[in-house]
Design a protein around this motif. Structure first.
Motif, short mmCIF file in Angstrom:
data_model
loop_
_atom_site.label_atom_id
_atom_site.label_comp_id
_atom_site.label_asym_id
_atom_site.label_seq_id
_atom_site.Cartn_x
_atom_site.Cartn_y
_atom_site.Cartn_z
N MET A 114 0.83 -1.20 0.00
CA MET A 114 0.00 0.00 0.00
C MET A 114 0.87 1.26 0.00
SD MET A 114 -2.74 1.29 2.92
CE MET A 114 -1.45 1.42 4.18
N VAL A 115 1.88 1.30 0.85
CA VAL A 115 2.76 2.47 0.92
C VAL A 115 3.48 2.68 -0.41
CG1 VAL A 115 4.78 3.48 2.04
CG2 VAL A 115 3.06 2.30 3.41
N THR A 116 3.92 1.58 -1.03
CA THR A 116 4.59 1.68 -2.33
C THR A 116 3.67 2.30 -3.37
OG1 THR A 116 5.86 -0.32 -1.80
CG2 THR A 116 5.88 0.40 -4.09
N ALA A 117 2.40 1.89 -3.37
CA ALA A 117 1.43 2.43 -4.32
C ALA A 117 1.25 3.94 -4.11
CB ALA A 117 0.09 1.72 -4.16
N GLY A 124 3.43 10.95 -9.07
CA GLY A 124 2.76 11.15 -10.35
C GLY A 124 2.92 9.99 -11.31
N GLN A 125 3.41 8.85 -10.82
CA GLN A 125 3.59 7.68 -11.67
C GLN A 125 2.33 6.82 -11.74
OE1 GLN A 125 6.81 5.91 -9.51
NE2 GLN A 125 8.39 7.19 -10.45
N LEU A 126 1.39 7.12 -10.88
CA LEU A 126 0.18 6.31 -10.75
C LEU A 126 -0.94 7.22 -10.26
CD1 LEU A 126 -0.37 3.16 -10.99
CD2 LEU A 126 -0.16 3.09 -8.50
N SER A 127 -2.19 6.83 -10.53
CA SER A 127 -3.32 7.60 -10.00
C SER A 127 -4.39 6.64 -9.50
CB SER A 127 -3.91 8.53 -11.07
OG SER A 127 -4.57 7.77 -12.07
N LEU A 128 -5.16 7.10 -8.56
CA LEU A 128 -6.20 6.25 -7.97
C LEU A 128 -7.26 5.85 -8.98
CD1 LEU A 128 -6.68 7.99 -4.50
CD2 LEU A 128 -5.73 5.72 -4.90
N ASN A 129 -7.51 6.70 -9.96
CA ASN A 129 -8.55 6.42 -10.95
C ASN A 129 -8.04 5.61 -12.15
OD1 ASN A 129 -10.51 7.86 -9.47
ND2 ASN A 129 -9.83 9.81 -10.37
N VAL A 156 -7.05 1.51 -9.61
CA VAL A 156 -6.08 1.36 -8.52
C VAL A 156 -6.77 1.53 -7.18
CG1 VAL A 156 -4.05 2.41 -7.44
CG2 VAL A 156 -4.12 2.10 -9.92
N SER A 157 -7.71 2.47 -7.09
CA SER A 157 -8.45 2.71 -5.85
C SER A 157 -9.20 1.46 -5.41
CB SER A 157 -9.43 3.87 -6.04
OG SER A 157 -10.19 4.07 -4.86
N LYS A 158 -9.87 0.81 -6.35
CA LYS A 158 -10.63 -0.40 -6.03
C LYS A 158 -9.71 -1.54 -5.62
CE LYS A 158 -14.31 -3.02 -5.80
NZ LYS A 158 -15.29 -2.84 -4.71
N LEU A 159 -8.59 -1.68 -6.31
CA LEU A 159 -7.64 -2.74 -5.98
C LEU A 159 -7.06 -2.54 -4.57
CD1 LEU A 159 -5.76 -2.97 -9.40
CD2 LEU A 159 -7.19 -4.78 -8.38
N LEU A 160 -6.75 -1.29 -4.22
CA LEU A 160 -6.23 -1.00 -2.89
C LEU A 160 -7.27 -1.31 -1.81
CD1 LEU A 160 -4.33 2.33 -3.59
CD2 LEU A 160 -3.29 0.24 -2.69
N ASN A 183 10.86 -6.52 -6.51
CA ASN A 183 12.06 -5.71 -6.20
C ASN A 183 11.73 -4.26 -5.91
OD1 ASN A 183 13.78 -7.90 -6.47
ND2 ASN A 183 14.22 -7.50 -8.63
N VAL A 184 10.76 -3.72 -6.64
CA VAL A 184 10.37 -2.32 -6.42
C VAL A 184 9.78 -2.14 -5.02
CG1 VAL A 184 8.76 -0.51 -7.14
CG2 VAL A 184 10.01 -1.82 -8.86
N ILE A 185 8.97 -3.09 -4.60
CA ILE A 185 8.36 -3.00 -3.27
C ILE A 185 9.42 -3.17 -2.19
CG2 ILE A 185 6.71 -4.12 -1.71
CD1 ILE A 185 5.14 -4.78 -4.41
N ASN A 186 10.38 -4.04 -2.42
CA ASN A 186 11.47 -4.20 -1.45
C ASN A 186 12.34 -2.96 -1.35
OD1 ASN A 186 10.94 -6.78 -0.39
ND2 ASN A 186 11.88 -7.77 -2.15
N GLN A 187 12.46 -2.22 -2.44
CA GLN A 187 13.19 -0.95 -2.40
C GLN A 187 12.47 0.05 -1.50
OE1 GLN A 187 13.71 0.32 -6.47
NE2 GLN A 187 15.00 -1.45 -7.00
#
Length: 325
Positions: A114-117, A124-129, A156-160, A183-187
């Motif tokens: 969740m924090v990674t998202a 600005g790499q992702l949006s809730l909609n 993304v909002s629904k998935l979260l 790997n991205v999440i582990n970073q």
């Protein structure tokens, strides 16, 4: 001349006697003063010794920390298996931590996803909609209903929401892919300073489990994350507030919050993996201006004992921190 000389000698003798008398008087006064000073020093020393031997008063904060420690020990004793606990009432200088160790995270790892998202949303790499495709490969069983739903994509909002409130494993796998992979999440976990936490597999990847790869964390890592989240020190406003909102109305309120959730606002994420005797819960509990964080990770145990112990701990912590009997 003889008479004058005799008078002079007599006068000199009288002066000598007078000088001798002053010297003795001064000596006597000096000795008297020395005795008085010594007496004062002795009295002062006696007073210091008496003060140092007096018992120190226990501060309310120390008393509360002691009560929390006792409650934790009771919980760990009642719960079977390996149980670690973290509690922080946000007012003490240090949290109270018992048996901290690296343990199986189960679905508690989803907090770090969740924090990674939200980190990517902030950047600005992702949006809730934003719409995300839901591939068949990411549909797995366990908790959640997405695996059975006939949908090809979700926001993304629904998935979260599915991942945090419903602990949906399929939604979690979709998000892991969309965020860039393990790997991205582990970073992000490393950026958060959580040294005992690692995502090593997607949800219900039994092949990875057989190879010895499991998702792990610690009570201290999760607890420190929740403390920062409660204080809006993870990503700042409005992102921390949105993450807290996701953690309200969690579908599973059977553990730490079971006996208190109608009396306070609870933000939590549970985790369970009965195949390995895992029962976890991580919660922020708030009432008015007061807040405490509690995390319990229990593995290799018996579900009934673990859940009962967590329920009692939640109730005791509520009473200790909010002073209710």
């Amino acid at each position: 001349m003889k008479f004058g000389f005799s008078k002079l000698v007599g006068l000199m003798l009288l002066c000598a006697v007078g000088v001798s008398g002053c010297s003795k008087a001064n000596s006597h006064a000096s000795k008297t003063q020395s005795k008085v000073s010594t007496s004062k020093v002795a009295a002062s020393s006696s007073h210091v010794k008496a003060a140092s031997s007096a018992p120190k008063a226990i501060s309310p904060a120390d008393s509360t920390q002691g009560e929390i420690r006792t409650a934790e020990q009771r919980c760990a004793h009642s719960a079977s298996g390996e149980t670690s606990i973290y509690v922080d009432n946000l007012k003490a200088k240090h949290p109270v931590i018992l048996h901290n160790r690296t343990q199986r995270s189960a679905s508690v790892i989803k907090l770090f996803i969740m924090v990674t998202a939200f980190r990517q949303i902030k950047a600005g790499q992702l949006s809730l909609n934003q719409e995300v495709r839901v591939p068949k490969a990411d549909r797995v069983g366990g908790t959640g209903e997405l695996a059975q739903e006939n949908v090809s994509q979700l926001t993304v909002s629904k998935l979260l929401t599915l991942m945090i409130r419903n602990s949906d494993n399929s939604a979690t796998n979709v998000l892991i892919d969309r965020l860039g992979g393990i790997n991205v999440i582990n970073q992000e976990i490393k950026r958060l300073g959580c040294t005992q936490t690692q995502l090593q597999r997607k949800m219900l990847d039994y092949q990875a489990l057989k190879a010895g790869k499991d998702n792990v964390t610690s009570a201290k890592d999760v607890g420190s994350l929740l403390v920062r989240l409660a204080q809006h020190r993870v990503l700042g406003a409005p992102y921390d507030a949105e993450m807290l909102q996701l953690m309200t109305n969690n579908a599973n309120q059977s553990k730490l919050s079971a006996l208190i959730n109608k009396k306070a606002t609870v933000y939590n994420k549970t985790g369970e993996f009965p195949d390995y005797g895992v029962q976890n819960d991580a919660a922020i509990v708030k009432k008015g201006s007061q807040t405490f964080v509690a995390v319990v990770l229990s593995q290799k145990g018996t579900q009934r004992k673990q859940i009962s112990a967590m329920q009692q701990l939640g109730k005791q912590l509520y009473n200790i921190n909010f002073r209710e009997k």
